[in-house]
Design a protein around this motif. Structure first.
Motif, PDB file in Angstrom:
ATOM      1  N   MET A   1      17.746  -3.455 -18.210  1.00  0.00           N
ATOM      2  CA  MET A   1      18.588  -2.523 -18.976  1.00  0.00           C
ATOM      3  C   MET A   1      18.727  -1.213 -18.207  1.00  0.00           C
ATOM      4  O   MET A   1      18.157  -0.194 -18.554  1.00  0.00           O
ATOM      5  CB  MET A   1      17.957  -2.274 -20.348  1.00  0.00           C
ATOM      6  CG  MET A   1      18.946  -1.668 -21.315  1.00  0.00           C
ATOM      7  SD  MET A   1      18.275  -1.414 -22.979  1.00  0.00           S
ATOM      8  CE  MET A   1      17.042  -0.144 -22.724  1.00  0.00           C
ATOM      9  N   THR A   2      19.469  -1.286 -17.117  1.00  0.00           N
ATOM     10  CA  THR A   2      19.629  -0.097 -16.264  1.00  0.00           C
ATOM     11  C   THR A   2      20.723   0.812 -16.809  1.00  0.00           C
ATOM     12  O   THR A   2      21.836   0.365 -17.083  1.00  0.00           O
ATOM     13  CB  THR A   2      19.973  -0.525 -14.824  1.00  0.00           C
ATOM     14  OG1 THR A   2      18.946  -1.392 -14.346  1.00  0.00           O
ATOM     15  CG2 THR A   2      20.098   0.674 -13.911  1.00  0.00           C
ATOM     16  N   LEU A   3      20.379   2.078 -16.947  1.00  0.00           N
ATOM     17  CA  LEU A   3      21.389   3.079 -17.290  1.00  0.00           C
ATOM     18  C   LEU A   3      22.275   3.310 -16.070  1.00  0.00           C
ATOM     19  O   LEU A   3      21.766   3.458 -14.950  1.00  0.00           O
ATOM     20  CB  LEU A   3      20.683   4.386 -17.673  1.00  0.00           C
ATOM     21  CG  LEU A   3      21.570   5.620 -17.838  1.00  0.00           C
ATOM     22  CD1 LEU A   3      22.463   5.494 -19.066  1.00  0.00           C
ATOM     23  CD2 LEU A   3      20.706   6.878 -17.917  1.00  0.00           C
ATOM     24  N   LYS A   4      23.580   3.330 -16.282  1.00  0.00           N
ATOM     25  CA  LYS A   4      24.501   3.589 -15.165  1.00  0.00           C
ATOM     26  C   LYS A   4      25.559   4.578 -15.642  1.00  0.00           C
ATOM     27  O   LYS A   4      26.205   4.337 -16.662  1.00  0.00           O
ATOM     28  CB  LYS A   4      25.231   2.307 -14.744  1.00  0.00           C
ATOM     29  CG  LYS A   4      24.358   1.202 -14.215  1.00  0.00           C
ATOM     30  CD  LYS A   4      25.250  -0.002 -13.880  1.00  0.00           C
ATOM     31  CE  LYS A   4      24.432  -1.197 -13.488  1.00  0.00           C
ATOM     32  NZ  LYS A   4      25.295  -2.385 -13.246  1.00  0.00           N
ATOM     33  N   PHE A   5      25.725   5.664 -14.903  1.00  0.00           N
ATOM     34  CA  PHE A   5      26.847   6.551 -15.248  1.00  0.00           C
ATOM     35  C   PHE A   5      27.376   7.273 -14.014  1.00  0.00           C
ATOM     36  O   PHE A   5      26.701   7.385 -12.988  1.00  0.00           O
ATOM     37  CB  PHE A   5      26.486   7.529 -16.368  1.00  0.00           C
ATOM     38  CG  PHE A   5      25.408   8.531 -16.051  1.00  0.00           C
ATOM     39  CD1 PHE A   5      24.079   8.259 -16.323  1.00  0.00           C
ATOM     40  CD2 PHE A   5      25.731   9.773 -15.516  1.00  0.00           C
ATOM     41  CE1 PHE A   5      23.090   9.195 -16.057  1.00  0.00           C
ATOM     42  CE2 PHE A   5      24.752  10.719 -15.259  1.00  0.00           C
ATOM     43  CZ  PHE A   5      23.425  10.424 -15.523  1.00  0.00           C
ATOM     44  N   VAL A   6      28.596   7.727 -14.177  1.00  0.00           N
ATOM     45  CA  VAL A   6      29.313   8.418 -13.110  1.00  0.00           C
ATOM     46  C   VAL A   6      29.371   9.908 -13.455  1.00  0.00           C
ATOM     47  O   VAL A   6      29.545  10.265 -14.619  1.00  0.00           O
ATOM     48  CB  VAL A   6      30.753   7.858 -12.998  1.00  0.00           C
ATOM     49  CG1 VAL A   6      31.590   8.681 -12.028  1.00  0.00           C
ATOM     50  CG2 VAL A   6      30.725   6.395 -12.594  1.00  0.00           C
ATOM     51  N   VAL A   7      29.184  10.758 -12.443  1.00  0.00           N
ATOM     52  CA  VAL A   7      29.401  12.195 -12.632  1.00  0.00           C
ATOM     53  C   VAL A   7      30.539  12.630 -11.708  1.00  0.00           C
ATOM     54  O   VAL A   7      30.493  12.385 -10.499  1.00  0.00           O
ATOM     55  CB  VAL A   7      28.147  13.029 -12.300  1.00  0.00           C
ATOM     56  CG1 VAL A   7      28.403  14.517 -12.599  1.00  0.00           C
ATOM     57  CG2 VAL A   7      26.936  12.535 -13.082  1.00  0.00           C
TER      58      VAL A   7
END
Ligand SMILES: [Fe+2]
Length: 263
Positions: A1-7
């Motif tokens: 359950m890897t958190l992935k986000f773009v900034v």
């Protein structure tokens, strides 16, 4: 359950058809959106970390809103020194304002707490975190208990030993002291300097991304620092239970693929 986000940061969008420092920042943001669609469509969300527009006109926020409507993932937003808070709220809606009166936000996801802080202050180029925001931050850090926390804001708090150190967060001590009340600050991510950096300061990890507008050279002798047309850069953050990684994606001027001849 890897958190992935773009900034993304420093978009400096202008009203449609207008340029900023010779650059078509709207077209550059379109390229950033294309990159998210191509590579990060399975990310949990995207953060826009301020300097959304160059001059804060309502028409620039309308242009921004039209372009980011194509993003296939949720978008969370805070502001930078080039933004105009009333104009932003008029176009994007009053719900973006937190109880602090600024564009702050808490995102709880996949075991992490993400905290967005609005460091913009009308009439100032440097960053300000008001006493009410520091109190709000302390409260939400305490509430997170031992969950990992990532803080995202426009202005860098730490000195990068470059000319623009004079326009970082004004009086950062209260901010750092608040962060130090939490046992697991994984990253403090900022834009503002138009430069990629990573640092530790007072035992905490700080990162800046170059963002979507021009980039600057690391040239101590040249004031102002020389501006370059690229890269256009976003950050891609991956969070697991015991690791937090920031990757940098140069979606303009840095992503040419090497194609090897096949016999
Ligand atoms: Fe900027």
């Amino acid at each position: 359950m890897t958190l992935k986000f773009v900034v993304m940061s420093d978009l400096h969008v202008m009203p449609e058809g207008e340029l900023s420092m010779t650059l078509d920042t709207g077209a550059r943001l379109q390229q950033a959106v294309d990159a998210v669609i191509a590579r990060y469509g399975d990310a949990d969300f995207c953060v826009l970390a301020g300097d959304l527009t160059d001059l804060g006109q309502p028409a620039a926020y309308e242009h921004l809103k039209t372009i980011i409507a194509r993003l296939p993932i949720p978008v969370h937003i805070t502001l930078g020194n080039h933004d105009d808070r009333p104009a932003f709220l008029d176009v994007f809606g009053a719900d973006f304002a937190a109880e602090t009166g600024k564009i702050d936000k808490i995102i709880d996801i996949k075991g992490y707490r993400i905290i967005l802080l609005d460091s913009s202050e009308p009439g100032r180029v440097d960053g300000v975190l008001e006493a009410a925001q520091i109190a709000w931050l302390r409260g939400h850090l305490a509430e997170a208990e031992d969950r990992p926390v990532i803080v995202i804001l426009h202005h860098n708090a730490n000195a990068l030993h470059i000319n623009s150190d004079t326009i970082r967060i004004l009086e950062p001590d209260a901010f750092v002291e608040a962060l130090k009340t939490h046992p697991d600050i994984r990253q403090v991510i900022a834009g503002h300097v138009h430069l990629t950096s990573t640092a530790t300061w007072r035992g905490l990890p700080f990162t800046t991304l170059a963002g979507g507008h021009y980039s600057v050279t690391v040239d101590q002798a040249h004031v102002p620092m020389r501006r370059l047309a690229g890269p256009g850069q976003m950050a891609f953050v991956l969070g697991t239970e015991d690791s937090t990684t920031v990757l940098f994606d140069d979606f303009i001027d840095g992503n040419e693929e090497i194609v090897l001849a096949v016999d």
